[in-house]
Design an enzyme around this catalytic site. Structure first.
Site, short mmCIF file in Angstrom:
data_model
loop_
_atom_site.label_atom_id
_atom_site.label_comp_id
_atom_site.label_asym_id
_atom_site.label_seq_id
_atom_site.Cartn_x
_atom_site.Cartn_y
_atom_site.Cartn_z
N ASN A 56 0.85 -1.20 0.00
CA ASN A 56 0.00 0.00 0.00
C ASN A 56 0.88 1.24 0.00
O ASN A 56 2.10 1.15 -0.02
CB ASN A 56 -0.96 -0.03 1.19
CG ASN A 56 -0.19 -0.09 2.49
OD1 ASN A 56 0.54 0.82 2.84
ND2 ASN A 56 -0.34 -1.20 3.22
N ILE A 100 -2.21 -7.76 14.16
CA ILE A 100 -1.19 -7.61 15.20
C ILE A 100 -1.73 -6.82 16.39
O ILE A 100 -1.59 -7.21 17.55
CB ILE A 100 0.05 -6.87 14.63
CG1 ILE A 100 0.57 -7.60 13.39
CG2 ILE A 100 1.14 -6.74 15.68
CD1 ILE A 100 1.56 -6.81 12.56
N LYS A 151 -13.60 0.12 15.61
CA LYS A 151 -12.29 -0.54 15.79
C LYS A 151 -11.81 -0.41 17.23
O LYS A 151 -11.23 -1.35 17.79
CB LYS A 151 -11.25 0.07 14.84
CG LYS A 151 -11.44 -0.41 13.41
CD LYS A 151 -10.49 0.24 12.41
CE LYS A 151 -10.87 -0.20 10.99
NZ LYS A 151 -10.15 0.50 9.94
N PRO A 186 -2.49 -11.97 10.11
CA PRO A 186 -2.79 -11.81 11.54
C PRO A 186 -3.02 -10.35 11.87
O PRO A 186 -2.35 -9.47 11.31
CB PRO A 186 -1.51 -12.32 12.23
CG PRO A 186 -0.43 -12.20 11.19
CD PRO A 186 -1.10 -12.38 9.86
N LYS A 238 8.88 -17.03 -10.55
CA LYS A 238 8.16 -15.91 -11.15
C LYS A 238 6.99 -16.43 -11.99
O LYS A 238 7.18 -17.34 -12.81
CB LYS A 238 9.13 -15.11 -12.03
CG LYS A 238 8.50 -13.88 -12.59
CD LYS A 238 9.47 -13.10 -13.46
CE LYS A 238 8.71 -12.03 -14.21
NZ LYS A 238 9.41 -11.58 -15.39
N PHE A 265 -4.53 3.02 14.92
CA PHE A 265 -4.89 4.03 13.92
C PHE A 265 -6.06 3.46 13.13
O PHE A 265 -6.20 2.25 13.01
CB PHE A 265 -3.72 4.31 12.98
CG PHE A 265 -2.87 5.46 13.43
CD1 PHE A 265 -1.96 5.30 14.46
CD2 PHE A 265 -2.97 6.72 12.83
CE1 PHE A 265 -1.18 6.35 14.90
CE2 PHE A 265 -2.19 7.77 13.25
CZ PHE A 265 -1.30 7.60 14.28
N LYS A 299 -11.42 -4.05 18.83
CA LYS A 299 -10.03 -4.49 19.11
C LYS A 299 -9.65 -4.23 20.57
O LYS A 299 -8.52 -4.46 20.95
CB LYS A 299 -9.05 -3.77 18.16
CG LYS A 299 -9.29 -4.06 16.70
CD LYS A 299 -8.09 -3.68 15.82
CE LYS A 299 -8.43 -3.82 14.33
NZ LYS A 299 -7.26 -3.84 13.45
O1 PMT Z 1 2.88 6.06 6.52
P1 PMT Z 1 2.27 7.38 6.09
O2 PMT Z 1 2.41 7.61 4.60
O3 PMT Z 1 2.76 8.52 6.91
O4 PMT Z 1 0.69 7.26 6.32
C1 PMT Z 1 0.20 7.18 7.62
C2 PMT Z 1 -0.92 6.13 7.75
C3 PMT Z 1 -2.13 6.55 6.93
C4 PMT Z 1 -0.44 4.74 7.28
C5 PMT Z 1 -1.27 6.05 9.29
O5 PMT Z 1 -1.64 7.31 9.75
C6 PMT Z 1 -2.39 5.04 9.55
O6 PMT Z 1 -3.56 5.34 9.46
N1 PMT Z 1 -2.00 3.80 9.89
C7 PMT Z 1 -2.94 2.66 10.07
C8 PMT Z 1 -3.29 2.13 8.71
C9 PMT Z 1 -4.23 0.93 8.82
O7 PMT Z 1 -3.82 -0.16 8.52
O8 PMT Z 1 -5.41 1.21 9.33
P2 PMT Z 1 -6.62 0.10 9.49
O9 PMT Z 1 -7.80 0.92 9.80
O10 PMT Z 1 -6.65 -0.79 8.30
O11 PMT Z 1 -6.15 -0.76 10.73
C10 PMT Z 1 -6.56 -0.49 12.08
C11 PMT Z 1 -5.40 -0.71 13.03
O12 PMT Z 1 -5.05 -2.09 13.09
C12 PMT Z 1 -4.13 0.03 12.68
O13 PMT Z 1 -3.57 0.53 13.87
C13 PMT Z 1 -3.24 -1.05 12.06
O14 PMT Z 1 -1.85 -0.79 12.30
C14 PMT Z 1 -3.69 -2.28 12.83
N2 PMT Z 1 -3.57 -3.53 12.06
C15 PMT Z 1 -4.31 -3.70 10.91
C16 PMT Z 1 -4.24 -4.92 10.24
C17 PMT Z 1 -3.38 -5.94 10.72
N3 PMT Z 1 -3.27 -7.08 10.07
N4 PMT Z 1 -2.65 -5.71 11.83
C18 PMT Z 1 -2.75 -4.55 12.50
O15 PMT Z 1 -2.06 -4.37 13.52
#
Ligand code: PMT
Length: 409
Positions: free
Chosen positions: A216, A313, A343, A311, A295, A329, A347
């Site tokens: 991403n 995390i 969330k 997973p 490939k 986030f 979570k």
């Molecule tokens: O890196 P930059 O370009 O500065 O951009 C910043 C950002 C947009 C990446 C950052 O501010 C942000 O929003 N990060 C979280 C992105 C995300 O995966 O959001 P989500 O809504 O999909 O996930 C919710 C939370 O679960 C997040 O804290 C994520 O880290 C966590 N997660 C999600 C999926 C997973 N498999 N494991 C996780 O820990």
């Protein structure tokens, strides 16, 4: 650190004030006076160029000590003056720091007393740049600053405004009272002193075959800014980072991870003793079920990729019996608050910072961001601003909420 009165954080602090040759040198005399008044012990080192702008006698009178300026002036009995000064200082502050001085610092020059003292010190170095706005914007100055920043040099200012040369723009040295505040803040114990903070940043890459992956647009800027802000707040910071183009922030332990599974492993390994966990990484939610060993060749018109969940995390860490204070986030393209609250609850987080990730103003790979920070019984909107600044505000909110949690020791 010895015990000090926090209401007078500068009392007895040993500060070396370096003055280089710019018109703003006259403001350094006031800075010297303010620092002494605040209880600091001051020594002043001037470059030859600085002597053209202001006489050393001024600083001698204000600091109460002779001013040093040359490696070879014969005024000192001590041939190793730069080493003594370097060991004596708890902080070296160069104000003003001219473009020439910044370039020399970045290159590691040591051809005057100030530069050789800086090279010989283990103490923090802060610079207050002052120069013409065009010189400040010049690519060479940008590069010098970047190199200094990566080495952990504190950059205080400059400000924008009218300049001595008649130009208007960024490059004015900060006012002495503001620099005094910066010095004070530097010596104040941060709100996360003694705490261990673990955070994730950047994207993950999920292999399709040996040369292709799903990923991403996360640049890591938000997470890295948080790592720096947490470090400046006094925390021991461990940053588990996906593949990004950013250098590791000085004073932060960085552990590299590529896939969601790598990141999970690194987080769980680093978790013991962690007080606060911040998940700022954009972890892939799905990965190819069967990454190919070789490939994939271009043959069929359609190719179906089967994806399976990675997973979660953050949910895993927040679900542990002995868990740190967990901050997530939420990256959303619509209904920001609704999804973020979902969330937070699902979570079982202590706090969530929600940002929009669509459009020009989206958080991904942008220098600026705006956040809706939400916790069980409160919320706050942080308006659009540089990620470096919003990170400081978010860390202050986290430190505050962390200190209020019922089981805080
Ligand atoms: O890196 P930059 O370009 O500065 O951009 C910043 C950002 C947009 C990446 C950052 O501010 C942000 O929003 N990060 C979280 C992105 C995300 O995966 O959001 P989500 O809504 O999909 O996930 C919710 C939370 O679960 C997040 O804290 C994520 O880290 C966590 N997660 C999600 C999926 C997973 N498999 N494991 C996780 O820990």
């Amino acid at each position: 650190m010895n015990s000090r009165d926090n209401s007078t954080p500068l009392q007895g602090r040993r500060i070396l004030l370096g003055v280089s040759g710019g018109i703003a040198a006259y403001k350094s005399a006031e800075l010297c006076r303010l620092l002494v008044k605040a209880g600091a012990e001051l020594r002043v080192v001037m470059t030859d160029a600085a002597l053209e702008f202001i006489r050393p006698l001024t600083f001698q009178a204000l600091s109460g000590h002779p001013v040093a300026s040359s490696l070879f002036d014969g005024n000192s009995d001590d041939a190793m003056e730069h080493i003594d000064l370097a060991r004596w200082a708890e902080l070296i502050l160069i104000a003003p720091a001219t473009a020439d001085l910044l370039a020399k610092l970045a290159e590691g020059h040591a051809d005057n007393l100030l530069l050789s003292t800086v090279l010989a010190t283990r103490s923090p170095l802060a610079v207050a740049p002052a120069m013409n706005q065009q010189m400040w914007a010049a690519a060479a100055t940008r590069e010098s600053l970047l190199r200094l920043q990566h080495r952990g040099v504190l950059i205080w200012g400059p400000e924008a405004g009218e300049q001595a040369c008649g130009d208007t723009g960024e490059g004015r040295m900060c006012e002495p009272a503001d620099l005094l505040d910066d010095v004070r803040r530097h010596f104040e114990p941060g709100p996360l002193q003694g705490r261990r903070l673990l955070l994730t940043a950047g994207p993950t890459r999920e292999a399709i075959d040996p040369v292709r992956f799903l990923s991403n647009r996360s640049s890591g800027k938000m997470g890295y800014a948080l790592a720096e802000a947490a470090r400046d707040a006094g925390a021991e910071v461990v940053l588990v980072s996906g593949p990004v183009c950013l250098p590791a922030p000085a004073g932060v332990t960085r552990i590299d991870a590529v896939s969601a599974e790598d990141m999970r492993r690194a987080v769980l390994e680093q978790l013991p003793e962690t007080d606060i966990f911040i998940a700022a990484a954009a972890v892939a939610d799905y990965r190819p079920a069967q990454p190919a060993d070789q490939k994939i060749k271009k043959s069929a018109d359609r190719l179906n990729l089967e994806l399976i969940r990675t997973p979660d995390i953050l949910a895993e860490v927040a679900g542990l019996a002995e868990r740190p204070f967990c901050v997530g986030f939420a990256a959303e393209t619509r209904d920001l608050e609704h999804y973020a609250r979902g969330k937070l609850e699902r979570k079982r987080l202590d706090m969530i910072a929600a940002n929009r990730v669509d459009g020009e103003q989206g958080a991904f790979d942008n220098d600026d961001n705006e956040l809706a920070v939400i916790w069980a019984d409160g919320s706050i909107e942080l308006p659009r601003q540089p990620k470096t600044r919003i990170a400081r505000e978010l860390i202050a909110i986290i430190a505050d909420q962390f200190s209020r949690r019922p089981n805080d020791d």
